[in-house]
Design an enzyme around this catalytic site. Structure first.
Site, PDB file in Angstrom:
ATOM      1  N   GLY A 190      42.766  44.883  35.780  1.00  0.00           N
ATOM      2  CA  GLY A 190      42.921  45.732  34.603  1.00  0.00           C
ATOM      3  C   GLY A 190      42.423  47.141  34.854  1.00  0.00           C
ATOM      4  O   GLY A 190      42.373  47.604  35.997  1.00  0.00           O
ATOM      5  N   SER A 191      42.028  47.794  33.770  1.00  0.00           N
ATOM      6  CA  SER A 191      41.671  49.210  33.869  1.00  0.00           C
ATOM      7  C   SER A 191      40.252  49.418  34.402  1.00  0.00           C
ATOM      8  O   SER A 191      39.418  48.507  34.369  1.00  0.00           O
ATOM      9  CB  SER A 191      41.796  49.840  32.482  1.00  0.00           C
ATOM     10  OG  SER A 191      40.903  49.184  31.611  1.00  0.00           O
ATOM     11  N   GLU A 212      40.279  44.163  40.383  1.00  0.00           N
ATOM     12  CA  GLU A 212      41.548  44.781  40.783  1.00  0.00           C
ATOM     13  C   GLU A 212      41.873  45.837  39.744  1.00  0.00           C
ATOM     14  O   GLU A 212      42.377  45.523  38.662  1.00  0.00           O
ATOM     15  CB  GLU A 212      42.663  43.717  40.845  1.00  0.00           C
ATOM     16  CG  GLU A 212      42.450  42.631  41.893  1.00  0.00           C
ATOM     17  CD  GLU A 212      42.707  43.120  43.322  1.00  0.00           C
ATOM     18  OE1 GLU A 212      43.388  44.148  43.497  1.00  0.00           O
ATOM     19  OE2 GLU A 212      42.214  42.462  44.255  1.00  0.00           O
ATOM     20  N   CYS A 246      50.620  49.121  38.992  1.00  0.00           N
ATOM     21  CA  CYS A 246      49.321  49.666  39.424  1.00  0.00           C
ATOM     22  C   CYS A 246      49.408  50.425  40.735  1.00  0.00           C
ATOM     23  O   CYS A 246      48.664  51.364  40.962  1.00  0.00           O
ATOM     24  CB  CYS A 246      48.294  48.546  39.529  1.00  0.00           C
ATOM     25  SG  CYS A 246      48.815  47.220  40.621  1.00  0.00           S
TER      26      CYS A 246
HETATM   27  P1  NAD Z   1      42.915  46.437  30.386  1.00  0.00           P
HETATM   28  O1  NAD Z   1      41.698  46.739  31.177  1.00  0.00           O
HETATM   29  O2  NAD Z   1      43.109  47.080  29.083  1.00  0.00           O
HETATM   30  O3  NAD Z   1      43.045  44.875  30.125  1.00  0.00           O
HETATM   31  C1  NAD Z   1      42.868  43.901  31.131  1.00  0.00           C
HETATM   32  C2  NAD Z   1      42.249  42.650  30.525  1.00  0.00           C
HETATM   33  O4  NAD Z   1      40.979  42.967  29.985  1.00  0.00           O
HETATM   34  C3  NAD Z   1      43.057  42.026  29.409  1.00  0.00           C
HETATM   35  O5  NAD Z   1      43.123  40.611  29.616  1.00  0.00           O
HETATM   36  C4  NAD Z   1      42.278  42.370  28.149  1.00  0.00           C
HETATM   37  O6  NAD Z   1      42.338  41.353  27.175  1.00  0.00           O
HETATM   38  C5  NAD Z   1      40.862  42.502  28.649  1.00  0.00           C
HETATM   39  N1  NAD Z   1      40.093  43.510  27.885  1.00  0.00           N
HETATM   40  C6  NAD Z   1      40.551  44.661  27.339  1.00  0.00           C
HETATM   41  N2  NAD Z   1      39.548  45.347  26.740  1.00  0.00           N
HETATM   42  C7  NAD Z   1      38.422  44.618  26.903  1.00  0.00           C
HETATM   43  C8  NAD Z   1      37.060  44.780  26.519  1.00  0.00           C
HETATM   44  N3  NAD Z   1      36.659  45.834  25.838  1.00  0.00           N
HETATM   45  N4  NAD Z   1      36.175  43.809  26.868  1.00  0.00           N
HETATM   46  C9  NAD Z   1      36.566  42.735  27.580  1.00  0.00           C
HETATM   47  N5  NAD Z   1      37.857  42.514  27.949  1.00  0.00           N
HETATM   48  C10 NAD Z   1      38.775  43.433  27.630  1.00  0.00           C
HETATM   49  O7  NAD Z   1      44.110  46.767  31.410  1.00  0.00           O
HETATM   50  P2  NAD Z   1      45.649  46.679  31.148  1.00  0.00           P
HETATM   51  O8  NAD Z   1      46.047  47.745  30.178  1.00  0.00           O
HETATM   52  O9  NAD Z   1      46.071  45.291  30.874  1.00  0.00           O
HETATM   53  O10 NAD Z   1      46.235  47.068  32.585  1.00  0.00           O
HETATM   54  C11 NAD Z   1      46.408  48.390  33.001  1.00  0.00           C
HETATM   55  C12 NAD Z   1      45.438  48.788  34.065  1.00  0.00           C
HETATM   56  O11 NAD Z   1      45.297  47.746  35.023  1.00  0.00           O
HETATM   57  C13 NAD Z   1      45.897  49.987  34.852  1.00  0.00           C
HETATM   58  O12 NAD Z   1      44.792  50.818  35.108  1.00  0.00           O
HETATM   59  C14 NAD Z   1      46.402  49.401  36.150  1.00  0.00           C
HETATM   60  O13 NAD Z   1      46.371  50.278  37.242  1.00  0.00           O
HETATM   61  C15 NAD Z   1      45.485  48.259  36.335  1.00  0.00           C
HETATM   62  N6  NAD Z   1      46.107  47.235  37.159  1.00  0.00           N
HETATM   63  C16 NAD Z   1      45.585  46.975  38.374  1.00  0.00           C
HETATM   64  C17 NAD Z   1      46.186  46.032  39.186  1.00  0.00           C
HETATM   65  C18 NAD Z   1      45.663  45.721  40.547  1.00  0.00           C
HETATM   66  O14 NAD Z   1      46.145  44.759  41.136  1.00  0.00           O
HETATM   67  N7  NAD Z   1      44.698  46.447  41.071  1.00  0.00           N
HETATM   68  C19 NAD Z   1      47.303  45.345  38.725  1.00  0.00           C
HETATM   69  C20 NAD Z   1      47.793  45.633  37.466  1.00  0.00           C
HETATM   70  C21 NAD Z   1      47.179  46.574  36.681  1.00  0.00           C
END
Ligand code: NAD
Length: 458
Positions: A190-191, A212, A246
């Protein structure tokens, strides 16, 4: 699921892990094969769900979501025996007489938290690695791609024993509760911001993590490149999944002498590839919030090319911005959408130092015909992974560990690296008893010290 049920779920998985059955190779192989056959039999439901969330075609869903999972499972099934075998390593003279071994040991109960942009692949790829390594798993797919999340929960929870592999659906609240529990491993995609939250929560329990994350991945386009092939591969990699990838090239650093020609060809290819829902080669922006976020990143006076917007269907066309500087709004955060800023440079050294001022990216792409340029960029810029004269495709070679560095993440996976991410390397010195030199036992003496130093060569 409320906090109490989550606690109970972890307790059940702990008990399951402690029966040692998930460690059996036969068990791992059987579960991996089962997962593959379930995914295959439920492909239509997955296609429908992905279409609901993204308007994504079957072609794109197979190539970008399912294909990697099937090959991952096949590889794990054929290699898990070898990967999990005890390995004999050398023993130093000081420890004579003994044998030394490394036992790859599953970590235990694992939590996998997925992202929405490739919701099937990013949920199951870590799960495959966790199962191959002999663990139990709780998977929390992203709630943002809600249709896929529901189907994943349905197909996993109706086919696997809860104490071995279970899907928990939910948003921030559920994830927060999950993070309060003591897992043996947390794997998060995620982010960067949420990555920090996960890392902090894991620290409370000293739980190892793989993060990741994302970032701004550059593509260098140098004058010695094969420009037609470069443009093909860049346009494909940027607009795949409407830029919601990503490892998509976030921006281009093009050598100024070929900038005009590059921009013309870029525009030509974007038009020719005709990114539209009707062609089954494009997807919608995941939600209105992201649509508006992306719109807000565009500086109208720098738009070189743009297709037509359609907010109602969340169709966001490819947009190319030229004459962009690092101080522009578009360069302040990861774009994660189909806007392509093009920056120019005269000297490679300046381009490299400008890129190095940003946090370490997840990917980096180098388009060049000169091996010295390739070597220089690879040597001087720290990035998660990348490709020379291509974009994205390094993810499709499971021999290459996939992951970030610095702000773009820590740890990596795919293939053997995935197995290792969910494994502890347990070291064991197995000593013989037929010899027990008194030298290490008190009372100590200068003579004993001299012998120890001689044995050690110190
Ligand atoms: P996100 O961080 O918003 O969400 C990821 C996960 O975290 C979700 O399951 C969500 O429910 C959970 N989450 C969200 N806010 C939270 C909080 N405050 N506390 C605990 N859990 C929480 O990310 P996203 O929008 O789903 O994905 C986009 C980001 O992910 C981009 O930055 C992208 O580059 C990155 N990404 C990385 C990879 C990689 O393999 N490195 C792959 C895909 C996406």
């Amino acid at each position: 699921m409320d906090k109490e049920s989550l606690k109970q779920l972890l307790k059940e998985q702990n008990m399951m892990f402690n029966t040692n059955s998930t460690k059996e190779i036969v068990y791992r192989v059987q579960k991996l094969k089962k997962l593959k056959s379930i995914l295959k039999s439920k492909e239509d439901e997955l296609y429908d769900a992905i279409y609901k969330d993204f308007k994504k075609s079957k072609f794109d869903t197979f190539t970008t979501e399912l294909a990697l999972l099937y090959t991952d499972i096949d590889e794990a099934v054929s290699k898990v025996q070898k990967w999990s075998k005890r390995k004999r390593v050398g023993t130093n003279l000081l420890n004579f007489p003994a044998k030394s071994y490394i036992y790859p040991e599953p970590l235990g109960t694992c939590l996998v938290i997925g992202a929405w942009n490739y919701p099937i692949q990013l949920s199951f790829a870590p799960v495959i690695a966790a199962i191959a390594a002999g663990n139990t798993v709780v998977l929390k797919p992203s709630e943002v791609s809600s249709a896929v999340s529901h189907v994943i929960a349905e197909i996993v929870n109706s086919n696997f024993d809860k104490s071995f592999f279970h899907v928990v659906e939910g948003g921030v609240e559920v994830t927060t509760s999950l993070l309060e529990l003591k897992w043996d491993k947390i794997f998060f995609t995620g982010s960067v911001n949420v990555g920090r939250i996960v890392y902090k929560a894991a620290a409370e329990n000293l739980t190892p993590v793989t993060l990741e994350l994302g970032g701004k991945s550059p593509a260098f386009v140098t004058k010695s490149c094969n420009l037609d092939v470069t443009v093909n591969r860049i346009v494909w990699g940027k607009f795949l999944n409407a830029g919601q990838t990503c490892i998509a090239p976030d921006y281009v650093m093009v050598e100024s002498s070929i900038k005009d020609e590059f921009l013309e060809k870029l525009k030509e290819r974007i038009i020719e590839m005709d990114f539209s829902f009707a062609n089954d080669n494009y997807v919608q922006i995941i939600n209105d919030k992201n649509y508006q976020r992306l719109k807000g990143m565009i500086s109208e006076n720098k738009v070189y090319y743009s297709g037509e917007f359609d907010e109602a269907s969340r169709y966001f066309p490819p947009v190319v911005m030229s004459d962009v500087n690092f101080s522009d709004k578009i360069m302040q955060e990861e774009i994660f959408g189909p806007i392509f800023p093009i920056l120019t440079y005269d000297k490679l050294s300046e381009a490299i130092s400008a890129v190095k001022k940003l946090p370490k990216p997840l990917a980096c792409y180098i388009f060049t015909g000169e091996s010295s340029v390739k070597t220089r960029i690879v040597d001087e810029i720290s990035f998660g992974g990348g490709a020379v004269n291509d974009t994205i495709m390094h993810i499709a070679n499971s021999s290459l560990p996939f992951g970030g560095v610095g702000n773009s993440g820590m740890g990596n996976y795919h293939g053997k690296a995935g197995f290792d991410a969910f494994t502890h390397q347990k070291s064991v010195l197995d000593k013989a008893t037929w010899l027990d030199p008194s030298i290490k036992y008190p009372p100590y003496s200068l003579k004993k010290l001299r012998i120890i130093r001689w044995v050690m060569g110190a």
